[in-house]
Design an enzyme around this catalytic site. Structure first.
Site, PDB file in Angstrom:
ATOM      1  N   ARG A  56       0.811  -1.222   0.000  1.00 12.08           N
ATOM      2  CA  ARG A  56       0.000   0.000   0.000  1.00 12.08           C
ATOM      3  C   ARG A  56       0.846   1.275   0.000  1.00 12.08           C
ATOM      4  O   ARG A  56       0.504   2.273   0.629  1.00 12.08           O
ATOM      5  CB  ARG A  56      -0.964   0.002   1.202  1.00 12.08           C
ATOM      6  CG  ARG A  56      -1.940  -1.159   1.197  1.00 12.08           C
ATOM      7  CD  ARG A  56      -2.844  -1.137  -0.048  1.00 12.08           C
ATOM      8  NE  ARG A  56      -3.724  -2.301  -0.093  1.00 12.08           N
ATOM      9  CZ  ARG A  56      -3.477  -3.399  -0.790  1.00 12.08           C
ATOM     10  NH1 ARG A  56      -2.354  -3.496  -1.503  1.00 12.08           N
ATOM     11  NH2 ARG A  56      -4.323  -4.403  -0.805  1.00 12.08           N
ATOM     12  N   SER A  82     -11.691   0.398   2.455  1.00 15.30           N
ATOM     13  CA  SER A  82     -10.960  -0.127   3.613  1.00 15.30           C
ATOM     14  C   SER A  82     -10.297   1.015   4.372  1.00 15.30           C
ATOM     15  O   SER A  82      -9.559   1.813   3.792  1.00 15.30           O
ATOM     16  CB  SER A  82      -9.906  -1.138   3.170  1.00 15.30           C
ATOM     17  OG  SER A  82     -10.516  -2.276   2.606  1.00 15.30           O
ATOM     18  N   GLU A 110      -5.389   3.624   6.018  1.00  7.75           N
ATOM     19  CA  GLU A 110      -5.263   3.435   4.573  1.00  7.75           C
ATOM     20  C   GLU A 110      -5.957   4.587   3.840  1.00  7.75           C
ATOM     21  O   GLU A 110      -5.530   4.992   2.764  1.00  7.75           O
ATOM     22  CB  GLU A 110      -5.877   2.100   4.155  1.00  7.75           C
ATOM     23  CG  GLU A 110      -5.675   1.741   2.696  1.00  7.75           C
ATOM     24  CD  GLU A 110      -6.055   0.305   2.389  1.00  7.75           C
ATOM     25  OE1 GLU A 110      -6.631   0.068   1.314  1.00  7.75           O
ATOM     26  OE2 GLU A 110      -5.786  -0.598   3.228  1.00  7.75           O
TER      27      GLU A 110
END
Length: 302
Positions: free
Chosen positions: A175, A224, A294
């Site tokens: 990520r 998310s 995130e």
């Protein structure tokens, strides 16, 4: 006003400049304050012109589809840039490669690859963002990641220089990418592999079904919320900490998938971010794990 200063410094700009523009409708959470200046460039050259002419002290922020984003209630100072239109929203196929503008939704990238009989990009069907965000965070889902299929990315840096980054120069990790933060990505080159269109589309249908069954995609959400920590899954840690259904103001931890926050009833950005911080605290106290956001959180608080 800043907008007048910009027009004076770059009179040849062709894109749209708007002052004090609301951003709430541009985010999936439907919250947040205004952009001091919102700029939608006509094309890559127009973007480079603005960045080259802009005072280096003026902050620059980039937003995409607004799916993975909280804009704080005080809004965003400086210039906010949102790419769109044909120059940034097209996909071109050449053999086993696809060139996509960074405003292209990830889902459309997956569809374009399938229509061309190119396998390897079906996982993008499950990501509710755009190519630009996928590059910046090495977006992935259902066993695939951006790093698996990217050849190179092109962008414009804060000084207005056009730059190209090879796969190695992107420095992908979970990520995250290591390209300079000041680069605004404008396009990406992907490589697929020959496959059967029907089989690829069937895989995309499976991804869609799994997403609809497990995620609150019809709610005002941002996808998310937290990254999975090493050795754990964020949703399981959140559930174990008793946070499923937890509320703050108009914000709620989804009861369907507790790594999703939702704007249940007129939430403010502060409600949503504050709820997320409370979830982080409870998980830390319960398990010792430190969850990391995130979702991007930008702008200033009221």
């Amino acid at each position: 006003m800043m907008i007048d200063t910009i027009r004076s410094a770059a009179p040849a700009l062709r894109g749209r400049l708007l002052a004090n523009q609301s951003l709430a409708d541009l985010t999936w959470f439907r919250v947040g304050g205004p952009a001091e200046v919102l700029f939608s460039p006509a094309d890559e050259e127009d973007l480079a012109l603005l960045l080259g002419a802009l005072d280096p002290a003026v902050p620059v922020t980039v937003i995409g589809l607004g799916s993975n984003l909280i804009v704080r209630d005080g809004g965003i100072p400086g210039v906010t840039i949102r790419l769109g239109g044909k120059p940034f929203g097209s996909v071109a196929v050449d053999g086993e490669t696809l060139r996509a503008g960074t405003a292209v939704p990830d889902m459309r990238l997956a569809k374009s690859a399938a229509e061309a009989g190119l396998d390897g990009l079906a996982f993008y069907r499950g990501i509710p963002g755009s190519v630009g965000g996928a590059l910046r965070m090495n977006a992935g889902a259902h066993g695939g990641e951006t790093t698996d299929v990217l050849v190179e990315a092109r962008g414009v840096d804060r000084s207005g220089n056009l730059r190209t980054f090879s796969h190695a120069q992107m420095g992908f990790s979970y990520r995250h990418c290591s390209a300079p933060d000041d680069v605004i990505f404008t396009s990406a080159l992907y490589r697929g592999r020959p496959g059967d269109r029907a089989e690829i589309e069937a895989e995309m249908d499976r991804v869609t079904a799994a997403r609809e069954a497990a995620q609150p995609i019809r709610e005002r959400t941002g996808g998310s919320t937290f990254k999975n920590p090493d050795g754990g899954k964020a949703w399981q840690l959140i559930d174990a900490a008793g946070c499923r259904g937890l509320t703050r103001g108009g914000a709620q931890v989804s009861e369907m998938h507790c790594n999703f926050l939702i704007n249940r009833d007129g939430a403010t950005a502060a409600d949503i971010e504050g709820l997320g911080e409370e979830v982080r605290r409870r998980v830390r106290d319960n398990s010792g794990y430190e969850l990391h956001w995130e979702i991007r959180r930008i702008g200033i608080d009221l």
